[in-house]
Design a protein around this motif. Structure first.
Motif, mmCIF file in Angstrom:
data_model
loop_
_atom_site.group_PDB
_atom_site.id
_atom_site.type_symbol
_atom_site.label_atom_id
_atom_site.label_comp_id
_atom_site.label_asym_id
_atom_site.label_seq_id
_atom_site.Cartn_x
_atom_site.Cartn_y
_atom_site.Cartn_z
ATOM 1 N N LYS A 59 4.921 19.519 -32.109
ATOM 2 C CA LYS A 59 3.948 20.577 -31.825
ATOM 3 C C LYS A 59 4.679 21.882 -31.533
ATOM 4 O O LYS A 59 4.252 22.959 -31.948
ATOM 5 C CB LYS A 59 3.120 20.131 -30.623
ATOM 6 C CG LYS A 59 1.758 20.741 -30.488
ATOM 7 C CD LYS A 59 0.756 20.179 -31.426
ATOM 8 C CE LYS A 59 -0.607 20.766 -31.194
ATOM 9 N NZ LYS A 59 -1.318 20.174 -30.068
ATOM 10 N N LYS A 68 2.953 22.993 -24.655
ATOM 11 C CA LYS A 68 2.872 21.633 -25.181
ATOM 12 C C LYS A 68 4.206 20.921 -25.036
ATOM 13 O O LYS A 68 5.263 21.533 -25.218
ATOM 14 C CB LYS A 68 2.460 21.666 -26.662
ATOM 15 C CG LYS A 68 1.133 22.321 -26.900
ATOM 16 C CD LYS A 68 0.001 21.461 -26.358
ATOM 17 C CE LYS A 68 -1.292 22.258 -26.374
ATOM 18 N NZ LYS A 68 -2.424 21.473 -25.900
ATOM 19 N N GLY A 69 4.150 19.627 -24.723
ATOM 20 C CA GLY A 69 5.382 18.885 -24.503
ATOM 21 C C GLY A 69 5.904 18.190 -25.742
ATOM 22 O O GLY A 69 7.058 17.784 -25.790
ATOM 23 N N LEU A 113 3.164 31.212 -29.285
ATOM 24 C CA LEU A 113 3.991 31.164 -28.067
ATOM 25 C C LEU A 113 3.395 30.191 -27.054
ATOM 26 O O LEU A 113 4.116 29.444 -26.396
ATOM 27 C CB LEU A 113 4.106 32.568 -27.470
ATOM 28 C CG LEU A 113 5.018 32.680 -26.266
ATOM 29 C CD1 LEU A 113 6.445 32.411 -26.673
ATOM 30 C CD2 LEU A 113 4.932 34.053 -25.642
ATOM 31 N N TYR A 114 2.045 30.201 -26.969
ATOM 32 C CA TYR A 114 1.396 29.281 -26.018
ATOM 33 C C TYR A 114 1.724 27.839 -26.364
ATOM 34 O O TYR A 114 2.024 27.031 -25.481
ATOM 35 C CB TYR A 114 -0.123 29.516 -26.030
ATOM 36 C CG TYR A 114 -0.859 28.546 -25.144
ATOM 37 C CD1 TYR A 114 -0.884 28.744 -23.776
ATOM 38 C CD2 TYR A 114 -1.484 27.427 -25.675
ATOM 39 C CE1 TYR A 114 -1.528 27.846 -22.948
ATOM 40 C CE2 TYR A 114 -2.131 26.524 -24.852
ATOM 41 C CZ TYR A 114 -2.147 26.742 -23.498
ATOM 42 O OH TYR A 114 -2.770 25.846 -22.688
ATOM 43 N N ILE A 115 1.671 27.517 -27.682
ATOM 44 C CA ILE A 115 1.977 26.133 -28.077
ATOM 45 C C ILE A 115 3.403 25.789 -27.677
ATOM 46 O O ILE A 115 3.676 24.712 -27.141
ATOM 47 C CB ILE A 115 1.766 25.963 -29.595
ATOM 48 C CG1 ILE A 115 0.306 26.201 -29.938
ATOM 49 C CG2 ILE A 115 2.162 24.569 -30.023
ATOM 50 C CD1 ILE A 115 0.012 26.095 -31.397
ATOM 51 N N MET A 172 0.751 35.139 -29.964
ATOM 52 C CA MET A 172 0.661 34.548 -28.627
ATOM 53 C C MET A 172 0.127 33.125 -28.700
ATOM 54 O O MET A 172 0.472 32.282 -27.874
ATOM 55 C CB MET A 172 -0.219 35.422 -27.740
ATOM 56 C CG MET A 172 0.420 36.736 -27.369
ATOM 57 S SD MET A 172 2.035 36.482 -26.640
ATOM 58 C CE MET A 172 3.103 37.191 -27.854
ATOM 59 N N THR A 173 -0.740 32.847 -29.711
ATOM 60 C CA THR A 173 -1.165 31.453 -29.898
ATOM 61 C C THR A 173 0.051 30.571 -30.131
ATOM 62 O O THR A 173 0.198 29.496 -29.535
ATOM 63 C CB THR A 173 -2.114 31.360 -31.105
ATOM 64 O OG1 THR A 173 -3.063 32.398 -31.017
ATOM 65 C CG2 THR A 173 -2.807 30.039 -31.142
ATOM 66 N N ILE A 185 7.526 22.844 -32.753
ATOM 67 C CA ILE A 185 7.999 23.412 -34.025
ATOM 68 C C ILE A 185 6.838 24.095 -34.754
ATOM 69 O O ILE A 185 6.988 25.192 -35.304
ATOM 70 C CB ILE A 185 8.614 22.307 -34.908
ATOM 71 C CG1 ILE A 185 9.885 21.780 -34.269
ATOM 72 C CG2 ILE A 185 8.887 22.821 -36.297
ATOM 73 C CD1 ILE A 185 11.131 22.436 -34.707
ATOM 74 N N VAL A 186 5.649 23.451 -34.719
ATOM 75 C CA VAL A 186 4.480 24.067 -35.354
ATOM 76 C C VAL A 186 4.173 25.407 -34.694
ATOM 77 O O VAL A 186 3.873 26.397 -35.369
ATOM 78 C CB VAL A 186 3.273 23.114 -35.280
ATOM 79 C CG1 VAL A 186 2.008 23.816 -35.703
ATOM 80 C CG2 VAL A 186 3.500 21.913 -36.151
ATOM 81 N N VAL A 237 5.233 27.016 -25.279
ATOM 82 C CA VAL A 237 5.466 26.928 -23.835
ATOM 83 C C VAL A 237 4.701 25.757 -23.227
ATOM 84 O O VAL A 237 5.233 25.025 -22.398
ATOM 85 C CB VAL A 237 5.063 28.256 -23.158
ATOM 86 C CG1 VAL A 237 5.259 28.145 -21.664
ATOM 87 C CG2 VAL A 237 5.866 29.398 -23.698
#
Lengths: 142, 189, 146
Positions: free
Chosen positions: A35, A30-31, A24-26, A21-22, A37-38, A28
């Motif tokens: 980031k 982060k623009g 997935l959060y990035i 989920m960490t 891709i990471v 969703v």
């Protein structure tokens, strides 16, 4: 205590879910495209570890036989099939990641930015401009 | 008990690295953190007995992927712009997805269960017949190359295809053709 | 990187052992952790390290870009060719027993060897080509952005 046993037996899966989920959060929230891709890579690593943990057997050892091939029937070997699938998966993952990075490089060259919001803004402006040009050609009525 | 301790401490470090990646806005630092994450996950994979996978993860994740990320950074930008949206909707999405996944794991067999469906199927057959058929000590190698040879051929061609894709996108081999100035070039930048 | 003396010396010392280790991982993969995928990545790392420290032209004198591109396809062809040979010998596709009908396990050894070699070639070629593609691109930004 069956409850404790149940919790200890599932704790691993839940922790992998937190990692997933960490990632997935990035993806969703982060623009920035790098980031994102990471974040995808984090998600992917978490899935890999989760998949491997399904093959683990308590008290087992790494699935490599003794060199002289005299296999002790009492030895428990961990399931090697998930290892095989994930091993190839990791290498495919890096190849596809590099494809994504190459796309980002091209996007940066065309739009001069790798922020999602700015790219969308530029796209919108281009469409508006095109509409205006076409509208002028049609007598200002488009 | 020691297993659990090692497991939990590695997990704590993994989650801390993940949160650091979320927070960090310097992409150079993010890249380094990704390498740290890969090495930690390689360690975790060793505790899960997956030595081959740990080897691959350490070589690929901490080696090649860091190099590729850094070369992308030199071609793009190094700082992430500060966010414009509130983080609440993504947090909600992530919380709901996580809850659904955890609900899905509730029915799963315990970690390390020798009678789980994953252990008794075709994998048990490979382990049983392997020594006779193959006469090789490393089970991962012979399953990879022989029993699952079709899978591996597919994976190899996927790696090949991804390589061709990267070359088509950014290798510059295309530049030999004469470039026509396109209509909306120059207005963009 | 003309002023990084230590880096250059260490790189020169390290490149050969890395390639040797990659070959060890490749050919010892039947007995210990390792195999074509890992060995391919390690082999590529040797060239990439050399390229980072000494520049793209220097490493392309050792491994030209066309060679890396050909390697990408050659590995897949070796892999699929193994299957075709076993097909021509009258067995199933990728059935390595065909290479030594009296000793099926020896045939398996040959088959696994050849297939892993194909994987090594492809993975090395792809990783090196990807690195070349990224490194040959001219950076488009100023240094102040660091």
């Amino acid at each position: 205590m069956p409850e404790i046993e149940y919790i200890l037996g599932h704790l691993n899966y839940w922790l992998f879910t937190v990692l997933m989920m960490t990632g997935l959060y990035i993806v969703v929230a982060k623009g920035n495209l790098i980031k994102k891709i990471v974040g995808l890579n984090l998600f992917q690593s978490a899935v890999f570890m989760f998949y491997i943990s399904l093959g683990k057997i308590t008290g087992g050892t790494a699935p490599i036989f003794p060199l002289d091939m005299r296999i002790d029937p009492a030895t428990v070997y961990t399931n090697p099939l998930p290892h095989v699938l994930i091993l190839t998966g990791i290498v495919v993952g890096i190849a596809t990641t590099s494809l994504g990075l190459a796309l980002i490089v091209r996007i940066r060259e065309e739009y001069n930015t790798i922020e999602e919001d700015e790219i969308l803004g530029i796209e919108k402006e281009l469409v508006a401009q095109e509409n205006r040009t076409l509208g002028d050609a049609m007598g200002g009525r488009a | 008990m020691l297993d659990l301790f090692i497991d939990l401490s590695l997990f704590t470090m993994l989650v801390a690295t993940g949160f650091a990646i979320v927070k960090m806005r310097r992409l150079f630092g993010v890249t380094m953190m990704t390498g740290v994450f890969s090495l930690l996950s390689a360690m975790l994979l060793v505790t899960l007995d997956a030595v081959d996978v740990a080897f691959t993860e350490a070589a690929v994740g901490a080696g090649i992927s860091t190099v590729l990320m850094l070369s992308t950074l030199t071609l793009t930008s190094r700082i992430e712009k500060s966010p414009v949206h509130t983080p609440w909707i993504p947090l909600l999405v992530v919380a709901v997805t996580g809850a659904v996944i955890i609900y899905g794991t509730l029915d799963m067999p315990n970690f390390g269960d020798a009678n789980a469906p994953a252990q008794v199927g075709v994998a048990a057959q490979y382990m049983e017949r392997g020594p006779e058929d193959m006469d090789l000590p490393n089970t991962v190698t012979y399953i990879l190359a022989s029993y699952r040879g079709y899978d591996t051929m597919g994976e190899t061609s996927v790696v090949f295809t991804a390589g061709v894709g990267v070359l088509m996108l950014i290798s510059g081999l295309r530049r030999r053709r004469r470039r026509k100035p396109s209509r909306d070039e120059g207005e963009v930048s | 990187m003309h002023h990084h003396l230590i880096l250059r010396v260490v790189t020169k010392i390290l490149v050969a052992p890395i390639i040797l280790f990659a070959l060890y991982v490749q050919f010892h993969g039947d007995f210990s952790p390792g195999g074509g995928f890992q060995a391919g990545v390690l082999m590529a790392v040797a060239f990439i390290l050399y390229g980072i420290v000494f520049g793209l032209e220097t490493v392309q004198a050792v491994m030209p870009a066309w060679l890396a591109h050909k390697m990408m396809a050659a590995g897949v062809m070796i892999y699929a060719g193994t299957g075709v040979v076993s097909l021509l010998l009258g067995y199933n596709f990728l059935d390595y027993g065909s290479f030594s009908p009296h000793h099926p396990s020896h045939g398996q050894h040959w088959g696994i060897f050849s297939v892993e070699f194909g994987v090594l070639i492809t993975v090395t070629g792809v990783m090196v080509s990807i690195y070349y593609a990224f490194a040959a691109r001219r950076p488009a930004i100023s240094n102040e952005e660091w």
